[in-house]
Design an enzyme around this catalytic site. Sequence first.
Site, mmCIF file in Angstrom:
data_model
loop_
_atom_site.group_PDB
_atom_site.id
_atom_site.type_symbol
_atom_site.label_atom_id
_atom_site.label_comp_id
_atom_site.label_asym_id
_atom_site.label_seq_id
_atom_site.Cartn_x
_atom_site.Cartn_y
_atom_site.Cartn_z
ATOM 1 N N LEU A 47 -1.604 12.451 0.842
ATOM 2 C CA LEU A 47 -1.720 13.041 -0.491
ATOM 3 C C LEU A 47 -1.245 12.065 -1.562
ATOM 4 O O LEU A 47 -0.115 11.583 -1.522
ATOM 5 C CB LEU A 47 -0.892 14.330 -0.551
ATOM 6 N N LYS A 105 -10.269 9.573 11.054
ATOM 7 C CA LYS A 105 -11.653 9.082 10.997
ATOM 8 C C LYS A 105 -12.023 8.255 12.229
ATOM 9 O O LYS A 105 -13.195 7.917 12.437
ATOM 10 C CB LYS A 105 -11.874 8.291 9.717
ATOM 11 N N THR A 107 -17.510 16.207 -3.128
ATOM 12 C CA THR A 107 -18.739 15.787 -2.447
ATOM 13 C C THR A 107 -19.585 16.973 -1.994
ATOM 14 O O THR A 107 -20.798 16.986 -2.162
ATOM 15 C CB THR A 107 -18.418 14.899 -1.232
ATOM 16 N N SER A 155 -2.428 9.013 -2.129
ATOM 17 C CA SER A 155 -2.515 7.588 -1.794
ATOM 18 C C SER A 155 -3.469 6.871 -2.748
ATOM 19 O O SER A 155 -4.285 7.499 -3.431
ATOM 20 C CB SER A 155 -2.966 7.397 -0.349
ATOM 21 N N ILE A 202 -0.870 2.239 12.289
ATOM 22 C CA ILE A 202 -1.273 3.382 11.483
ATOM 23 C C ILE A 202 -2.784 3.545 11.593
ATOM 24 O O ILE A 202 -3.561 2.734 11.067
ATOM 25 C CB ILE A 202 -0.866 3.211 10.009
ATOM 26 N N GLY A 229 0.817 -1.211 0.000
ATOM 27 C CA GLY A 229 0.000 0.000 0.000
ATOM 28 C C GLY A 229 0.850 1.261 0.000
ATOM 29 O O GLY A 229 2.088 1.214 -0.045
#
Length: 356
Positions: free
Chosen positions: A200, A161, A223, A202, A157, A44
Amino acid sequence: MNETNSNRIKNLLNEFDNILSIQNSLVLDFDFANETILITGAAGTIGSGLAKLLIRYPVKHLILLDNAETPLYYLQNDLEQLSKQNISIVLSDIRDEEPIVDLFKTLKPSIIFHTAAYKHVPLMESNPYEAVKINIFGTKLLADLAIQYQTKKMVFISTDKAVHPISVMGMTKRIAEMYLEHINKTHKTQFVITRFGNVLGSNGSLIPLFKKQIERDHAITVTDSDVSRYFINKDKACQLILKIAHNDDWEYPILTFDMGEPIKVLDLAKTFIKLYHTNTDNEIAIKLIGLRPGEKLHEDIIANNEQLKPTRHQDILYVVKNQETHSKSLDLSSLQAITPYQKPSEIKALLSTYCD
């Protein structure tokens, strides 16, 4: 958008766009020569960033684990061009207990960077079973094995959120935080939680999406006109994570990074169009599509009962509870018993009972 914000966004985008040698941007002051390091989610964004930094240093053994075959293959190819260090590529899943136990028995990692997670908020709203199994129980399995096999440190990590979470993704990350906070008090293995915002560029994030939309002359989708997010550059985040792993003087288990003030996504989109849209014959519009399931207008880096305190290290901050609180039950048996056949709303309601 004022000039200060505009310049800040331009600097962030330039950081994303510039292809600079990581080696030249670092002060090589880390010593991992005696460490066997496990990175989960190694293919990732953060996992691969850590791997490509760590191969610049002497490392006893680097173990790169992911369940995504093709991205892991690409990472292996990249690293073969850069390093001849002792590297093990492990195609496995942190939900699968038997091979993970065998990994700890045979390779005995001394430091773990746990980046593996399901992170896409709307997708996890409709797939909460998978989020629970990876984000909570995958983390629990690694932590329990770290204690059993005397791993020195595990760096988890997390995400902004997880603060006052309303999404499945945020709730599962918060419960994982709570579990690590709880066991950190009673075991020699040190568990450190790093909580930060959007990385930024990802995988699957805003900047690659904006870039693809512009290349196709499509409208850029945002959104909500008021939505804002914290942003951090990938290389900066990875360097700070390595600094956290290298130092043992952390007074509190949750750390975050200085990311400045949140940035309005609409401002980011407008600046991105100015910098990257070269087809002057076709104007790029911005289309407001509404918040998706599980999304907030704004994220927070700390909860109402937390505050930020400086550490001795630039750009790294403690997240400290305002007062000692009694954790809610960490008996995860009810979550262990969920099935993929339950309604997503039922699983989410159960998750909410755990979150403080």
